[in-house]
Design a protein around this motif. Structure first.
Motif, mmCIF file in Angstrom:
data_model
loop_
_atom_site.group_PDB
_atom_site.id
_atom_site.type_symbol
_atom_site.label_atom_id
_atom_site.label_comp_id
_atom_site.label_asym_id
_atom_site.label_seq_id
_atom_site.Cartn_x
_atom_site.Cartn_y
_atom_site.Cartn_z
ATOM 1 N N ARG A 155 1.091 -0.971 -0.131
ATOM 2 C CA ARG A 155 -0.007 0.040 0.065
ATOM 3 C C ARG A 155 0.580 1.023 -0.292
ATOM 4 O O ARG A 155 1.825 1.497 0.759
ATOM 5 N N LEU A 188 -2.669 3.803 -3.730
ATOM 6 C CA LEU A 188 -2.685 2.696 -3.907
ATOM 7 C C LEU A 188 -2.773 1.352 -3.378
ATOM 8 O O LEU A 188 -1.378 1.579 -2.486
ATOM 9 N N GLN A 189 -3.215 0.263 -3.694
ATOM 10 C CA GLN A 189 -3.196 -1.296 -3.086
ATOM 11 C C GLN A 189 -3.413 -1.815 -4.356
ATOM 12 O O GLN A 189 -3.928 -1.812 -5.161
ATOM 13 N N THR A 190 -2.272 -2.666 -4.179
ATOM 14 C CA THR A 190 -1.528 -3.975 -4.591
ATOM 15 C C THR A 190 -1.304 -5.574 -3.436
ATOM 16 O O THR A 190 -0.912 -5.377 -3.034
ATOM 17 N N TYR A 209 -4.357 -8.177 -7.889
ATOM 18 C CA TYR A 209 -5.151 -6.986 -8.155
ATOM 19 C C TYR A 209 -4.652 -6.072 -8.184
ATOM 20 O O TYR A 209 -3.341 -5.873 -7.188
ATOM 21 N N VAL A 210 -4.712 -5.227 -8.718
ATOM 22 C CA VAL A 210 -4.416 -3.447 -7.944
ATOM 23 C C VAL A 210 -5.453 -2.558 -7.984
ATOM 24 O O VAL A 210 -6.142 -2.441 -9.048
ATOM 25 N N ASP A 211 -5.440 -1.526 -7.576
ATOM 26 C CA ASP A 211 -6.242 -0.652 -7.243
ATOM 27 C C ASP A 211 -6.207 0.856 -6.492
ATOM 28 O O ASP A 211 -4.893 1.060 -6.038
ATOM 29 N N SER A 256 -12.888 5.217 -7.435
ATOM 30 C CA SER A 256 -12.107 4.278 -7.340
ATOM 31 C C SER A 256 -11.465 3.367 -8.569
ATOM 32 O O SER A 256 -13.174 3.705 -9.332
ATOM 33 N N GLY A 295 -9.273 0.016 -10.803
ATOM 34 C CA GLY A 295 -8.590 -1.133 -10.551
ATOM 35 C C GLY A 295 -8.905 -2.418 -11.705
ATOM 36 O O GLY A 295 -9.734 -2.242 -12.786
#
Length: 629
Positions: free
Chosen positions: A337, A348-350, A362-364, A377, A379
């Motif tokens: 993150r 950014l969260q992956t 995943y990537v958001d 958002s 993703g």
């Protein structure tokens, strides 16, 4: 001085006699002198016994002790339980002498008198009857005549300050109506304390952030069994909220914090909104701690500054973990993150996960909330799974807007609308692969109205979802999907809860071959129909269990929370019924019944269940976090 009545009774050893007590203290005891020889022998024996006593382990000594007094009167609940609990504390060992017994009886008498007084019995009569044959190891039976119970004869609730102004007269009237201990009710100390705390908190909740307790008196006339209550609360001025005063910002612009602010300048103070503001900031990846407070100055109540003391979180965080789930077996997962992208507060969260059924990554990218609270958002996801012989490979990209209206800690409505494109390849062992390219839009509406968000006992959670999608340009490749779910929580007794759950889903389309797997229905496993493998209930086709166009499920679960271990452990019994198929007519409901254990955690009750699947005549173990949303 006259000898103690207890000491005299013990010497006479007459089982038929009794000891009468009132609220007066015991008389002191004058003991006869002993000869010098006996004193020497006594001291030496005492030293020997003391050495043996200290050498013995503590558990062994505890086992030798026994209660000195047992309840001997049938009292109304909850008074009987309070008296019994008070007496449990007083035990005595086999080596105890008369003085030890008398001391413990004195302590037991004081404890019972205090318990009775808290419940409104201020002139009880107590009697300790010796037991010729000891019951449950006790030496005495306590006989209680509680006498008349004190009732509230008058209430003087004085409200001073701005709340006494005509514009707040309805508020003041509501406080008097909602008072917990009205005239005519039995006087109970716990309820008296709770009533004061509730009234003060209700005043402080809105407008009157500086309200304080000025006077609190309960005048009890024991001979008349009446209590006169006096409570005075000064509300102080009515406060309105002014500008933000922020400390602790280094990387982020104050405008980011303002996006989460629910107050407008000049708006009346609302404690619930303030708590929501603080929690909303704490839930972001930007801050590790948040302290929100209103600057209280009775001379300047208008536009009082709202102070925020912030501590920023690390902008980058990496985590890894291993675990096991009854649905998908052992797994390993990685997550990363980052909360500051090119100097902007984008999150950014992956991450990625591998388990026994496959894996996904995943990537958001989450954008800061808009002034109305909406959160956008975008993703992407890639997944490869093999569940019940159905092999699915897919990737997707999409965008979502989510918004919560209402308090996060109580009643609120969450809405989501998303647009998604996905590519899917799925295959069964006996049929050719199906390839889909699907564009869809989904709207989700969730209403949560429960007493507690992670451990609900009362209320319900209702979810409705609708999807329109197309896997091509022709009308026969267009599908419409609807899904609904409800969880109802019914409190039973002081701590138990009955949980009723239902799910219903349908896909309107000519053939399921044009619908991606995630929009079709399979069920079975923890949190669905227990007693069956994960997603093993569905359409049997091509040597696999594939998704169907219809779903129906119902569940009833009773959870009994134990008094021991701080009430954090419980046992549960449940019945689950449900199935998924190509149509509602084709459904053949599978039944699962079982028992489970519950343990309260921060995220919700951890559930470990043993369930019997009636259709397969098999027993399975399930575990999950038993939170219905």
């Amino acid at each position: 001085m006259e000898p103690s009545p207890i000491l005299g009774l013990l010497r006479s050893n007459q089982g038929a006699q009794s000891i009468a007590h009132s609220s007066a203290p015991f008389a002191s005891i004058r003991r006869p002198t002993r000869c010098r020889l006996w004193l020497i022998v006594y001291r030496r024996l005492s030293a020997v016994f003391l050495a043996i006593h200290l050498a013995c382990p503590a558990p062994a000594r505890a086992q030798d002790t026994q209660p000195i007094v047992a309840p001997g009167t049938t009292l109304p609940a909850p008074l009987a339980g309070l008296v019994a609990d008070a007496l449990k504390r007083f035990t005595i060992g086999p080596e105890a002498d008369e003085a030890d017994e008398e001391r413990e009886l004195r302590r037991a008498e004081r404890a019972v008198l205090e318990v009775l007084a808290t419940e409104g019995y201020f002139e009880p009569a107590l009697r300790f009857d010796p037991l010729a044959e000891r019951e449950a190891g006790a030496r005495y039976r306590l006989v209680v005549e509680p006498g008349r119970r004190t009732q509230v004869a008058s209430l003087d609730l004085k409200l001073t300050g701005a709340i006494a102004e005509p514009r707040f007269q309805d508020r003041a009237a509501a406080l008097r109506t909602e008072w917990l201990l009205p005239v005519g009710f039995p006087f109970r100390s716990p309820l008296w304390e709770a009533a004061k705390a509730q009234t003060l908190a209700a005043i402080q909740a809105r407008d009157f952030a500086g309200a304080r307790l000025v006077d609190s008196t309960a005048t009890v006339k024991a001979n008349e069994a009446t209590a006169a209550l006096l409570l005075e609360i000064d509300s102080g001025p009515a406060y309105t909220v002014g500008e933000l005063q922020i400390s602790g910002l280094e990387r982020y612009d104050p405008k980011l914090v303002q996006r989460y602010n629910p107050f407008r300048v000049g708006e009346p103070y609302d404690r619930e909104k303030l708590i929501e503001f603080q929690q909303a900031l704490e839930e972001t990846p930007y801050f590790s701690s948040v302290l929100a407070s209103l600057q209280l100055d009775p001379a300047r109540p208008d536009n009082a500054p709202l102070r925020l003391a912030l501590r920023e979180s690390r902008t980058k965080r990496f985590s890894a973990g291993v675990g096991v789930a009854s649905n998908t077996g052992a797994h390993v997962e990685l997550a990363y993150r980052q909360s500051l992208i090119f100097g902007h507060p984008y999150s950014l969260q992956t991450g990625a996960r591998l388990d026994q059924s496959g894996g996904f990554g995943y990537v958001d990218l989450l954008l800061p909330p808009k002034p109305n609270g909406a959160r956008d958002s975008i993703g992407a996801l890639i997944e490869d799974s093999d569940i019940e012989e159905l092999r699915v490979k897919r990737w997707s990209v999409g965008a979502t807007r989510a918004q919560i209206r209402g308090a996060r800690t109580a009643r609120h409505i969450e809405t989501k609308i998303g647009v998604n494109f996905e590519h899917e390849e799925r295959k069964t062992p006996l049929e050719p692969a199906i390839t889909l390219n699907t564009l869809s839009t989904t709207y989700t509406w969730i209403r949560r109205a429960v007493d507690e968000i992670t451990h609900p006992r009362r209320g319900n959670v209702i979810e409705a979802e609708g999807t329109v999608g197309a896997s091509g340009t022709s009308l026969d490749k267009l599908f419409v999907r609807g899904y609904g779910r409800i969880s109802q929580y019914v409190p039973i007794g002081p701590r138990d809860v009955l949980i009723l759950r239902g799910e219903l889903g349908s896909v309107e389309v000519d053939t399921a071959d044009v619908v991606p797997t995630r929009f079709l229905f399979r069920t079975g496993g923890s949190t669905t129909v227990r007693g069956y493998e994960f997603e093993s209930l569905g359409v049997k086709r091509g040597g696999a269990t594939v998704g169907g166009r219809a779903l129906a499920l119902a569940s009833a679960e009773y959870v009994h929370w134990l008094e021991r271990w701080s009430g954090n452990w419980g046992i549960a019994g449940f019945v689950d019924v449900g199935d998924a198929g190509d149509s509602f007519k084709a459904l053949d409901p599978a039944v699962g019944v079982g028992l489970g254990v519950r343990w309260r955690t921060v995220a919700g009750p951890l559930a470990v269940d043993v369930a019997y699947g009636e259709r397969e005549k098999n027993i399975r173990l399930h575990f999950s976090v038993a939170i219905a949303f």
